[in-house]
Design a protein around this motif. Sequence first.
Motif, mmCIF file in Angstrom:
data_model
loop_
_atom_site.group_PDB
_atom_site.id
_atom_site.type_symbol
_atom_site.label_atom_id
_atom_site.label_comp_id
_atom_site.label_asym_id
_atom_site.label_seq_id
_atom_site.Cartn_x
_atom_site.Cartn_y
_atom_site.Cartn_z
ATOM 1 N N ILE A 69 44.841 68.725 32.496
ATOM 2 C CA ILE A 69 44.433 69.897 31.715
ATOM 3 C C ILE A 69 43.105 69.603 31.022
ATOM 4 C CG2 ILE A 69 46.778 70.743 31.395
ATOM 5 C CD1 ILE A 69 46.791 69.505 28.632
ATOM 6 N N TRP B 92 54.183 68.828 33.728
ATOM 7 C CA TRP B 92 54.798 70.143 33.600
ATOM 8 C C TRP B 92 55.979 70.214 34.546
ATOM 9 C CZ3 TRP B 92 49.931 73.849 33.966
ATOM 10 C CH2 TRP B 92 49.127 73.656 32.838
ATOM 11 N N THR B 93 57.148 70.364 33.995
ATOM 12 C CA THR B 93 58.397 70.437 34.781
ATOM 13 C C THR B 93 58.405 69.417 35.917
ATOM 14 O OG1 THR B 93 57.496 72.196 36.226
ATOM 15 C CG2 THR B 93 58.737 72.885 34.256
ATOM 16 N N ARG C 181 43.504 74.513 32.809
ATOM 17 C CA ARG C 181 43.887 73.425 33.713
ATOM 18 C C ARG C 181 42.822 73.300 34.793
ATOM 19 N NH1 ARG C 181 49.052 73.603 37.901
ATOM 20 N NH2 ARG C 181 48.676 71.580 38.921
ATOM 21 N N GLU D 208 49.217 84.306 33.832
ATOM 22 C CA GLU D 208 48.536 83.096 34.282
ATOM 23 C C GLU D 208 48.114 83.268 35.738
ATOM 24 O OE1 GLU D 208 50.503 79.423 33.589
ATOM 25 O OE2 GLU D 208 50.848 79.792 31.458
ATOM 26 N N ASP E 220 49.013 65.358 31.936
ATOM 27 C CA ASP E 220 50.214 65.921 31.336
ATOM 28 C C ASP E 220 51.254 66.057 32.444
ATOM 29 O OD1 ASP E 220 51.962 66.964 29.527
ATOM 30 O OD2 ASP E 220 50.722 68.691 28.961
#
Length: 343
Positions: free
Chosen positions: A320, A313-314, A209, A271, A311
């Motif tokens: 990314i 994410w949640t 990312r 991560e 993208d």
Amino acid sequence: MGRKPNDSEPTRCATMILLVMGLFSCTVVYIFMSAVMRPTGNSAVERLAADDAEFGSGGGGGGVEGGGCCNGIESFELWGAAVKWGSDFKVKSSKECCEACKDMCTGNHGPCLCDTWVFCGDEKACGDKFGECWLKKQKDTLSPDKMDEGDKSMWTSGIVFGKGEGIVALETEFGAIHVKLLPECSPHSVFNILELLRFRHCAGCQFFRAETRGQVWDARGDHIKDASFGPPYGLLQGTLGAEGIPFETVPSEFCPEIRRGSVAWVGSGPEFFISLANHQEWKNAYTVFGYVLPEDLKIVEKIAQLPTKSDIWTGVNVTILENPVPLNVRRIKSSNDDLNLSR
């Protein structure tokens, strides 16, 4: 009648002139050779130490925020050659023991006289060893010698890195990103990184990312007045979860304000991210275990500007990398020949 010139006078004058010319020539040659042979102060090691000093290491690192750190790992004993015997040196707390070690690590250059401390703080388990503070020296600070590990150990241990020490490289195709580790602040996290150094490869480790600072933060990482707080978020995110290498999730440790150059876990790892901005708005939410040396932030910026795709994410809009960037965790050595910061 004038006096007849002495035949030896011109000879003496000529000799003196030749002597002066010789001395002058030697002086010029000496100055030239000194300039050529003298260290320039820009060797790889010296530059690493200078960058390290700029961020205030040798007492916790991580700038002002990390300077007061003095944490260790409980139920864990590190071995090593004793530089101060605990049987003759007792203190009241693990922090005091850690500080005693750091006091032997105040020089501007070179290794610390003490890089390991071991404290016995459980009065019942320690018995007559209660309060003992052992100050030790490792043969290899990036591979400390472990004695006992587990619930049965009565010791608490920690390590200290001096200026120019405790630096690892995140190698990428765009260059090596050098990271100063903070063992006094986030010891569990740092031991996870040291474990990775034992392996030749880090298959699966990568940056995936990438987000620039955009119009939200300036070049110094400071938030621009009246701008949003992202997206973009000014960071480079990746994983140190290597295939076939177990990763122990880390507890919350050192959670200062995220600054430009901070290296922190996402949750409990593996991560992680490198911040390109000062994120006061994140309110001490992430464990910081290191920081990127200033001269290598340009490599992080370069990767952050690679082609990306959007993208979600949640519920969060992210960008990314179209092509993730593989990385490898590598130790660096202390001689100029072993470093190549241009790679």
